[in-house]
Design a protein around this motif. Sequence first.
Motif, PDB file in Angstrom:
ATOM      1  N   LEU A  31       0.871  -1.174   0.000  1.00 27.14           N
ATOM      2  CA  LEU A  31       0.000   0.000   0.000  1.00 27.14           C
ATOM      3  C   LEU A  31       0.904   1.219   0.000  1.00 27.14           C
ATOM      4  N   VAL A  32       0.905   1.925  -1.110  1.00 25.54           N
ATOM      5  CA  VAL A  32       1.841   3.032  -1.275  1.00 25.54           C
ATOM      6  C   VAL A  32       1.088   4.276  -1.733  1.00 25.54           C
ATOM      7  N   PRO A  33       0.552   5.050  -0.841  1.00 24.14           N
ATOM      8  CA  PRO A  33      -0.076   6.297  -1.267  1.00 24.14           C
ATOM      9  C   PRO A  33       0.974   7.239  -1.864  1.00 24.14           C
ATOM     10  N   PRO A  34       0.688   7.957  -2.922  1.00 28.13           N
ATOM     11  CA  PRO A  34      -0.618   8.017  -3.566  1.00 28.13           C
ATOM     12  C   PRO A  34      -0.773   7.048  -4.742  1.00 28.13           C
ATOM     13  N   VAL A  35       0.179   6.164  -4.917  1.00 26.54           N
ATOM     14  CA  VAL A  35       0.113   5.285  -6.085  1.00 26.54           C
ATOM     15  C   VAL A  35      -0.898   4.158  -5.905  1.00 26.54           C
ATOM     16  N   GLY A  36      -1.186   3.786  -4.675  1.00 24.77           N
ATOM     17  CA  GLY A  36      -2.189   2.759  -4.438  1.00 24.77           C
ATOM     18  C   GLY A  36      -1.571   1.424  -4.100  1.00 24.77           C
ATOM     19  N   LEU A  37      -2.147   0.369  -4.648  1.00 27.34           N
ATOM     20  CA  LEU A  37      -1.644  -0.977  -4.383  1.00 27.34           C
ATOM     21  C   LEU A  37      -0.664  -1.387  -5.469  1.00 27.34           C
ATOM     22  N   ALA A  57       6.184   5.450   4.784  1.00 32.36           N
ATOM     23  CA  ALA A  57       5.058   5.885   3.953  1.00 32.36           C
ATOM     24  C   ALA A  57       4.491   4.773   3.090  1.00 32.36           C
ATOM     25  N   SER A  58       4.753   3.542   3.455  1.00 27.58           N
ATOM     26  CA  SER A  58       4.152   2.438   2.721  1.00 27.58           C
ATOM     27  C   SER A  58       4.018   1.249   3.664  1.00 27.58           C
ATOM     28  N   LEU A  59       3.251   0.294   3.225  1.00 24.81           N
ATOM     29  CA  LEU A  59       2.989  -0.868   4.067  1.00 24.81           C
ATOM     30  C   LEU A  59       2.900  -2.102   3.181  1.00 24.81           C
TER      31      LEU A  59
END
Lengths: 120, 712
Positions: A31-37, A57-59
């Motif tokens: 999950l990487v905002p703002p790019v999404g999944l 900033a990601s998970l």
Amino acid sequence: MSVATGSMDTETARRILTQVPYSSRFTVGALVPPVGLRQSNVRSLGELELVLRPEPASLAGLNVDRLAAWIETEVGDPAGAAAVREVARAASSYAAACEAIHRLIRERVASARLLIESAG
Amino acid sequence: MTLYGYAGKILRLDLTNRRFSEVATEKYQAWGGGHGLGAALFWDFCKDKTITDGRHPANVCILATSPLNGTPVPSGGGRCEVLGVGVGMYPVSWFTRSGFGGRFSTMLKHAGWDAIVIEGKASSPVWVDIRNDKVEIRDAAALWGKDTWETQHAIREFMGAPGGVDNAWWDLNPTAADALDPARDMGRTTQKPAVLTIGPAGENQTAAGCLLHDAGNGAGQGGFGAVWGSKNLKAISVVGTGEVRVADPKALLRARHVTQQKYVTSITQPDFASWSKIGNVPRPLFMNPPPTTERRPQACQGCISGCRARFAVGYGNESTCQETNWYLPAVRRVAKSMEELAEINLRAADVIQRYGHNSFLFQTGLHWLEYLYEEGILGPGKAIPSNLPWETYGTLEFAEKLIHALSHREDIGADLADGWVQAAYKWGRGDDLRTGHLQNSYWGMPEHGYDPRAELEWGYGSILGDRDINEHCFNIIFTNVTAAFAFAKPMRLEARELVEIISEKLIPYATNRPEVLDFADANMYSEDVARLVLWHRHYTRFYKQSALFCDLRWPDFYNTNTPDNRGATASDDAGEHIFWNAVTGEGISFAEGIERGRRIWNLDNAIWTLQGRHRDMVHFAPYVYETRFEKGELFPFYMWPCRDEQGEWHYKDLMGRKLDKDKFDEFKTIFYRMEGWDVATGWPTRKLLASLDLDEVADALEAAGRLGVERS
């Protein structure tokens, strides 16, 4: 004996450090905002360690049950798989589980490397 | 009459005859700027609007600025819109758009130009040298073949501009006599020219060809690098010493101050739950570990965010988002440490920037190529012949060889150059779009990180338009809510409160209608969702793509820095229209901006209609209908506010579903009816176009036999 080194022999250590065939790869996400999944896949525990490393900033995205099954059957590390299930069960959240699994995998890969090196 | 915010004139380049002329901006003022201005210019100057390949000589490429460029509007002054017929989309390359940030658009305004219209085709490579009012179309033989960075260095050297980070004054006039022109502050500046250029991928007219500016500002989607390559246009350099006149500087600074005081999170306190807020930068938008903590933030001109970085190690500079991720899955195959992973990955980002190659194609494409290779379909002597060293996949050397081949139409690059979906069919791999091995879901473009089966406004908006929309207005809902669930933290806002706050700002179509945000199975093909998509298409066409507010910072729907959690969007103190009015002096309402977006969107649809669009073509790739968005594979859950059977709002997991093709078709009918389009064809009607003061457009459609019919 820590969970990372528990039940590890040189054969298991070799399997841990070996890349599985492409057909046995494990699909992961992030999950990487703002790019999404973001989609990805791994073929070894070494790659998995890089995927799971905590980032501010990601998970990492994964299915813990499927991961444990993959480690057990494709990587060939039943003890590692059991440890993954155990730390995930004890975690207070999905994110905490990811962090715990990351620590476990990091230690397990490091232990495997040490064992192989010491075995010559 | 003073046109506040505008430079006042548009540069028209006739590459065929190597001439230029001026067009007054005033005629186009009603279109705003950016996309609206560009679409209107395309309509007026493209003589054959039936073309479906951007490399056709009749194609017209437009670079368009906004009145906000060159002003201190927060995250609203540094973008540039690119328009024209694209390259490599499937089944048709539509009239489409892209955009990039940096300094180019503000420098163009300072040089006295609101837009550039690029027409025709030069007989040999050229570049364009713009210094204030002086425009020269120069021979580019010495630049052709250079990569994007080498080209920019060569142009700066040619002009005598200082390199590096020197702040020396330099004279931008070619002769001493020119330098005595008192109208332009003697033509001296400390600024480097802003150069927009193509690399080898564009020169060879591949669909992956980008336009690139400075180290990492790229217009990737749409294949505009190939458009320039087909026109033998290598680069445009601009440097200016003028100004942008603002109608009400006091109001502008007041709104900016309000933004800072009221809406912005402290830059030193990253907050997981406020990724998209104005001014909140947890860190540069890297999708992987940066190589070092020794870095400086880097921002587009006038931006308060600084979402890019320059590193002490000297590589990976200014790349962000997808460029920093395109090769990451491969690098993990070989990296032995995070340090090695970061270095290979960011050097691969530099490679793709230098070749001017669109990194986004690899979002889904790299996995597909690896799959084909590993399954024994692609490689030396295989069904898809390739002599690239696939056994070194993941190394920097392989990245360079792959991008070189794709940029030069060599090896598999010969087939991929015209589009990845086209290559799939040529290779007999059409089924990969059915199984999902190749996830290019809309118009041949890669699926973004927002699955069309869950993130409905993204998927529907993309297929009802011309490309992957890449508009992050609503997916902050998904990311924030999902993250909160992942950390088992209580949501700051309950589902009902969240959708009510957002819907307050969906003026005018969905004001205070939170049901438009209900993406539950029972509501996913409804008039509610159609209303949301309608608002989104019109909002972005004006505020994001014409006024050029940055997509990563606007809109600001809900904002947990404010006591009532209301964000800046549509507000009376720092809303989008407040900034627009302060700069232009126009005095429009927020809703009037949306109405401008509707007019622009409908002009776009008229152009697509002339290009051959029909509603029967408007469908996703088969895998979106035939396979499920598999639960738990990429993430354990995809949380979104939905209503239950009793009408109560909850956060619900949207994974595990697929789209129903027939029901999506019914959804199109609802959407077309709302737009006033012919529900049988999707074509605009005369009544609609006349209501938008587009009678001339209706005449053209009627002459082409493609005017929509009013149906009861």
